[in-house]
Design an enzyme around this catalytic site. Structure first.
Site, PDB file in Angstrom:
ATOM      1  CB  SER A 696      -0.975  -0.056   1.123  1.00 44.67           C
ATOM      2  OG  SER A 696      -0.384   0.216   2.377  1.00 44.67           O
ATOM      3  CE  LYS A 739      -3.004   1.424   5.363  1.00 47.91           C
ATOM      4  NZ  LYS A 739      -3.038   1.129   4.224  1.00 47.91           N
TER       5      LYS A 739
END
Ligand code: ADP
Length: 819
Positions: A696, A739
């Site tokens: 990611s 996140k």
């Protein structure tokens, strides 16, 4: 060669041969391990050639033979200076030649003599001797008489101690009235060392000789009696423990006769009662009865019996059929959950549904719940609340780091110190067979050569088979079907897949600042105030102070450190109260530093300027979401790529994909392709000691790279997450909520996310969305358009590309996870 057969050592006084007839030159035979005294009768086996010759020479003449002892019995061929000078003239009374060449002879000592010189040494020793005359003690004085009596008494004592005394020996001792003869007789029977015996034979004066013998006798008596004492003590020891055992058995019999119970019978009876009370399964009861019967047969102090006792103790204390009654009142359960926990509505709903199903169908084998989330988000306290709501017992074990199957299932009883496994231990602790059983850190279970704990866990958790969960220590099955298992984990990726299949995962993500603020005010502060013994009117927290503790003294997804810091504030105030100050104490932004020291985190301290070659990614870690910086720089070289910062394989591939994308689109960025021929590209992800992996960070790496190539800085308050393809497409990622919270803590304003993750925005709290701008993108062009700033103008403050920057240290390994 002289070898004695000591059992035959008897001295007989026989004076048939007058000493006068002894010749002065005689064949001589050295003796190895015996000293021959006058009058002593001694059988000898003679093997050495010279000695055989001496005997033959003696037989051929008048049968006189001189015998003297050699210094060292080990010497085969002694030289003349290795043989004592004083010895005994003897006569051979009988001789027999054996077939093997050896000779058996019976000799008797006649007179003490001294070797004057060796006449012959080669084939036979022949010596010139001189008879040693002893002074004649015709008048025996009182002292000598007393000494003789002493010697006789001692001798009798020793012989008695040795069990060798007979009346015959006694009368022989009595019959000798010559002190010299008595000394010789006793000395020859005393089992003396060669040197001692030789010392005695060399004493000419009979009185002195007797005295010496007396001394040796004294020592011998002491030695023998000590030896006898030691022996009898050992015997006593053994017979005492036997005696104790018999006495105890007798006491038992007496007690029985009187209808009373002794200690042991009492113990057995108690076990019998306990076994009955424990209401075990039939199989378990049979085993317990069997072990009890074994215990009855055993010596009560033996090691084996204590093993059996421990086993029985476990058996009788386990909740075989002890259950608590479930109280399932959904409304009440809801209020218990609400009372302990702020927010978490989705999760509470799921728990209430679960309880409702249980209420309607108590036999249901519902799913096993697994709470997944960073530390301190309330997994344990939710478990406890569920137990409270249902009025069940609560137990908790941690599985972190367990590698051995025996930890789950117990060790077999044959091992020393064996114990049941943690599940059975937990049940004993709970005291009921239907507790809420929480197993923490299921994601940190290991496996190695000692077996796979997850397979044992599977057996315990699987509703289909856990009615017959077998523990090695109990060696029996225990019914776990009524237990309500709840598992917890920080991340779901490392949970063994066989286990994951059987569970319903409930994600608990971190809290936002405002959630933390509310929880702190409504739950954590009141609890800490109470725990530290303060009255709530004595302390007051200002709202700004709480926010500052959240942002500047902690940086976490959960609430653990926050609760700790609040606890530490309360403690400091408690101390001042205990010291006599009155209060009330105000905890404000100003006083915070006084209590807790300088702030530990500045929300925006990591990155002060937009920089070239430095982009901000987002990682989803064990402890929640965190920002992840990616540095790229060009250095002189040959177009190679250097990757550092402990990047895992997936992350390295992702970096290669980013580079290929950049090279394929050089024209777009107005970079000359030749550049790659003379430059190496270095990509580093700081906190270099912490392993990182996952795809990611792909777009963050591409952005840092292109920034370094073009010299355009990356905007300091943009963070990004997304996988990159070679063609620059941006693919979805996991853990968006975590996140986002991490980005917010780090002072980010804009978050670039993959278009496909747009649906996840629904889970993100409104107030987070208010503070963070989420920009969904489909490809890299869009990323660059948002993230890269324009080239610094020639007039403005020019910033040189500065790839090395200072970043905040990371505390936990960072792992970027696939969706
Ligand atoms: P975990 O098991 O997830 O590591 P804990 O259950 O130990 O977390 O929670 C840490 C602390 O935070 C506990 O004191 C708990 O009561 C508190 N806490 C967590 N979530 C909440 C919440 N939503 N409301 C109130 N208190 C909470």
């Amino acid at each position: 060669m002289g070898e004695t057969d000591k059992d035959d050592l008897i001295s007989i006084i026989e004076e048939d041969d007058p000493e006068a007839a002894i010749p002065t030159i005689l064949p001589m035979m050295p003796l190895r391990d015996v000293v021959v005294f006058t009058d002593m009768l001694l059988p000898l086996f003679v093997g050495r050639e010279k000695s055989v010759n001496a005997i033959e020479e003696s037989i051929a003449k008048d049968r006189y033979l001189f015998v003297a002892t050699q210094f060292d019995p080990g010497i085969e061929k002694p030289k003349t200076d290795q043989i004592y000078r004083i010895g005994t003239v003897s006569r051979i009374l009988r001789m027999l030649k054996l077939p093997d060449g050896r000779v058996k002879a019976l000799v008797q000592g006649i007179a003490k003599a001294k070797i004057v010189k060796y006449v012959r040494k080669r084939s036979v020793f022949r010596v010139k001797i001189e008879i040693i005359e002893e002074p004649d003690l015709s008048e025996i004085d009182l002292e000598t008489e007393a000494l003789m009596r002493n010697v006789r008494e001692y001798s009798e004592k020793i012989l008695t101690l040795r069990g060798e005394f007979t009346n015959e020996v006694g009368s022989i001792l009595e019959s000798i009235d010559d002190p010299g003869r008595l000394a010789d007789l006793v000395a020859s029977n005393l089992r003396l060392k060669i040197e001692e015996a030789q010392e005695i034979i060399e004493i000419i004066d009979p009185f002195q000789r007797l005295k010496k013998v007396n001394d040796l006798l004294f020592r011998e008596v002491e030695l023998s009696s000590m030896q006898a004492k030691i022996q009898s003590e050992v015997k006593d020891e053994i017979s005492k423990s036997q005696k104790d055992y018999f006495l105890r058995e007798q006491v038992r019999a007496i007690h029985k006769e009187l209808g009373e119970l002794d200690e042991r019978t009492q113990e057995i009876e108690e076990y019998k009662a306990k076994i009955k009370r424990a209401k075990m399964s039939r199989e378990a009861k049979e085993e317990a009865d069997k072990q009890l019967r074994r215990l009855e047969q055993m010596h009560p102090d033996s090691a084996e019996s204590s093993v059996v006792r421990t086993y029985l103790d476990w058996m009788v204390e386990l909740p075989w059929s002890k259950s608590t009654t479930d109280v399932i009142d959904i409304k009440k359960a809801k209020s218990v959950l609400d009372q302990d926990h702020y927010g978490l509505n989705k999760i509470k709903d799921r728990i209430l549904e679960y309880l409702s199903v249980r209420k309607l169908n108590p036999k249901t084998k519902g799913p096993i719940l697994c709470f997944v989330g960073p530390p301190g988000v309330g997994k344990t306290s939710l478990g406890r609340a569920i137990a409270n709501a249902m009025k069940r017992k609560f137990v908790r074990i941690s599985l972190g780091g367990i590698r051995d199957e025996a930890e789950i299932r117990g060790h077999r009883r044959t091992y020393i110190g064996a114990l049941p496994g943690r599940i059975i231990q937990g049940l004993k602790q709970a005291g009921s067979n239907n507790p809420v059983f929480m197993m923490d850190e299921i994601d940190k279970l290991g496996a190695d050569f000692r077996g796979d704990p997850s397979s044992a866990l599977l057996e315990a958790l699987d509703p289909e088979q856990n009615a017959e969960f077998s523990d090695h220590y109990l060696n029996l099955c225990f019914d776990l079907s009524k237990v309500m298992f709840i598992l917890t984990a920080n991340i779901s990726d490392t949970i063994p897949s066989a286990l994951l299949d059987r569970m319903e995962v409930i994600n608990l993500s971190g809290y936002t600042e405002s959630e933390k603020k509310i929880i702190a005010t409504t739950h954590l502060i009141p609890r800490q105030i109470k725990e530290n013994g303060i009255k709530s009117r004595q302390i007051r927290f200002s709202e700004q102070a709480v926010v500052q503790v959240i942002n500047e003294y902690t940086s976490e997804a959960g609430l653990r450190n926050l609760e700790r810091e609040l606890g530490s504030l309360c403690r400091k105030v408690a101390r001042r109260i205990a010291e006599g100050e009155k209060g009330p104490f105000q905890i404000t932004r100003r006083s915070l530093e006084k209590y807790l020291g300088p702030p530990r985190y500045y929300p925006e301290m990591d990155k002060e300027h937009s920089q070239v070659g430095l982009s901000t990614g987002l990682a989803w870690t064990q402890v929640g979401g965190e920002v992840l910086y990616v540095e790229a720089s060009l250095i002189n070289g040959k177009g190679e790529m250097i990757l550092t910062g402990q990047l895992g394989e997936v992350m390295q591939e992702s970096a290669r994909a980013a580079l290929s994308y950049a090279r394929a689109n050089v024209n777009l960025f107005r970079v000359k392709d030749r550049l790659f021929d003379s430059r190496d590209i270095h990509i580093h992800v700081p906190a270099g000691a912490i392993p990182k992996d996952g795809p990611s960070a792909g777009i963050a790496m591409a952005t840092a790279l292109i920034s370094a190539l073009t010299g355009r800085p990356v905007s300091k308050d943009v963070a990004m997450t997304g996988e990159i393809t070679l063609r620059g497409r941006v693919l979805p990622i996991g853990g968006l909520k975590e996140k986002a919270l991490g980005a917010l803590r780090a002072g980010i304003r804009t978050v670039i996310i993959p278009q496909k993750n747009k649906k996840d925005l629904a889970d993100i709290p409104v107030n987070v969305k208010r503070k963070l701008k989420f920009v969904p993108v489909q490809n890299m062009d869009e990323v660059l358009a948002i993230a890269l700033e324009d080239l610094p103008s020639k007039n403005g403050p020019k910033k040189k590309p500065k790839p090395k920057i200072k970043t905040g240290a990371r505390k936990k390994p960072m792992v970027n996870r696939r969706p």
